[in-house]
Enzyme design. Structure first.
Site, PDB file in Angstrom:
ATOM      1  N   ILE A   1       0.804  -1.222   0.000  1.00  0.00           N
ATOM      2  CA  ILE A   1       0.000   0.000   0.000  1.00  0.00           C
ATOM      3  C   ILE A   1       0.838   1.274   0.000  1.00  0.00           C
ATOM      4  CG2 ILE A   1      -1.905  -1.183   1.158  1.00  0.00           C
ATOM      5  CD1 ILE A   1      -1.201   0.330   3.702  1.00  0.00           C
TER       6      ILE A   1
ATOM      7  N   LYS B   1      -2.846   5.506   0.991  1.00  0.00           N
ATOM      8  CA  LYS B   1      -1.554   6.137   1.273  1.00  0.00           C
ATOM      9  C   LYS B   1      -1.002   6.900   0.073  1.00  0.00           C
ATOM     10  CE  LYS B   1      -1.966   3.935   5.151  1.00  0.00           C
ATOM     11  NZ  LYS B   1      -2.403   4.633   6.386  1.00  0.00           N
TER      12      LYS B   1
END
Length: 459
Positions: free
Chosen positions: A230, A270
């Site tokens: 991520i 993110k």
């Protein structure tokens, strides 16, 4: 009368990671309304590039207003959509994932399962790959939320792969084998290894050697690999990011059993700074896993409106290319500001090249080399100096005195205030240490293994 699951305390909420959040929520910092409040440095959130997304939305109002060529698509989106997700959105997602990897690998949208964030994706994979009481191996230190995400509802156990500061917390073949043997001693069947690459909390990308150790281990033990990627778009310095799929492909293992035991978790939380949109995904070449995970995704779908808006955004390749480049530039600059501020207070960090945080070495501030001393220091930092940081023990680090500190979820002004508080924390310790002889000072732990630290240029 409640279920055992509802009444037990296995959620992990009593971890210092979550307790720090609770203290912050009681007294959050605000430069005007509450200047003495607690600054949130325990939240891995990217707020540095909101303006880029907002600028795109301002010039592409149809996406936000749910229109196509000026006409409303509201009714189309408001009606029920099945849990397979919009094909257009999945197509854009796999292209975005390939773009972040320099188009060195390609992804098939048919192998993609949409989930409500990476939390849901990781838990879904646990349900698909393991029975209650079976185990996954995780290298330490690891994200504290995994104790909740992977274990709480699934009953899957976590066995740590002990990594140390001696080599910058890198994964080694002996460490993998030791963790496997430890699981065997506890009669736990190991179903796989889960890694975060780039690492949370280290902020480092896995080396080719580490990836090969992982691949060799999974082949030898006939187990799964889950690579939580991520933070792949946050890599701002060399070495570059190498996905597990790329590593497996480079070894020409596509036609082996391992190919069906490699799974990727990704999200837009993110890299695009959109955690509130809850867009996560599972990518797997195992069609049984894809089928089962798709059915399970009905318990946590991504809204039709979100899929529509983001598909329009990701379709704009000029925007995504500029965003990735500029976001990485801003992260690199912010991290340098943060590390220089810590260095001014006599604190160093593990050398890192990715992520929204640093792995900070505060061992020299401990009263003793114990986790009790780490907890005492952590409580002092949170309660007396108003900084919510995450202690290494919450990340299952085997060495007391390490802390994760986030730097991308605040303004530069707030970061300056945080650095002033860090200096205020350190000054009394430094005064005390100034009476220690030079020979003793050079033997203290904070200068040990200097090669694994950042050496920022003087400014």
């Amino acid at each position: 009368m409640l279920s055992k699951k509802a009444s037990c305390d296995s959620h992990g909420q009593d971890s210092s990671y979550f307790l720090g959040w609770q203290e912050y929520e009681k007294n959050p910092y605000d430069p005007v309304q509450n200047p003495n409040g607690i600054i949130q440095m325990g939240l891995a959130e990217n707020q540095l590039s909101f303006d880029l997304v907002e600028s795109w939305l301002a010039t592409n109002p149809d996406a936000l207003e749910l229109k196509r060529n000026g006409g409303s698509v509201f009714r189309e989106l408001a009606l029920f959509q099945d849990y397979h997700g919009f094909p257009a959105f999945k197509n854009e997602l796999v292209e975005f994932m390939a773009e972040m990897r320099g188009n060195r690998v390609k992804f098939d949208p048919n192998n993609l399962v949409l989930t409500a964030g990476s939390t849901s994706a990781n838990e879904t994979l646990m349900f698909c790959l393991a029975e209650p009481g079976e185990a996954f191996l995780l290298p330490t230190p690891y994200y504290p939320g995994f104790d909740r995400d992977l274990k709480w509802r699934t009953g899957v156990e976590i066995v740590p792969i002990q990594c140390t500061s001696e080599n910058g917390f890198k994964i080694t073949a002996p460490a993998l084998e030791e963790a496997y043997q430890r699981a065997q001693e506890f009669n736990l069947k190991v179903k796989g290894v889960l890694v975060t690459n780039p690492s949370n909390p280290l902020g480092t990308t896995m080396t080719t050697l580490e990836l090969n150790h992982l691949i060799d281990f999974a082949v030898a033990k006939e187990i799964h690999i889950i690579s939580d990627e991520i933070y792949s778009g946050t890599v701002f310095n060399s070495p570059s990011f190498v996905s597990i799929v790329e590593a497996v492909t480079e070894r020409n293992l596509e036609d082996t059993e391992l190919w069906n035991r490699v799974h990727i978790v990704y999200s837009l939380s993110k890299d695009l700074g959109l955690p509130g949109f809850r867009v996560g995904m599972i990518y797997s070449n195992n069609q049984t896993v894809v089928s089962a995970a798709t059915k399970m995704s009905s318990f946590g779908l991504v809204s039709s409106q979100t899929q529509y808006m983001l598909s329009q955004m990701l379709k704009d390749k000029k925007f995504t290319a500029n965003y990735l480049k500029e976001n990485q530039k801003r992260l690199r600059k912010r991290r340098q500001m943060f590390v220089c501020g810590l260095k001014g207070a006599g604190i160093r960090c593990l050398k890192s090249n990715a992520g929204l945080f640093c792995w900070v070495d505060m061992r020299h501030l401990l009263k003793s080399n114990t986790f009790e001393a780490e907890k005492e220091l952590w409580m002092k930092v949170v309660c007396e100096f108003g900084l919510n940081i995450s202690p290494g023990s919450s990340c299952h680090c085997s060495e007391p005195g390490w802390f994760r500190m986030c730097f991308a979820n605040m303004s530069e002004d707030t970061l300056d205030v945080a650095m002033q508080r860090v200096k205020a924390l350190v000054e009394p310790t430094m005064v005390h240490q100034s009476v220690v002889s030079k020979s003793t000072w050079l033997q203290t732990k904070w200068v040990f293994q200097l090669a694994s630290y950042d050496r920022e240029p003087d400014r």
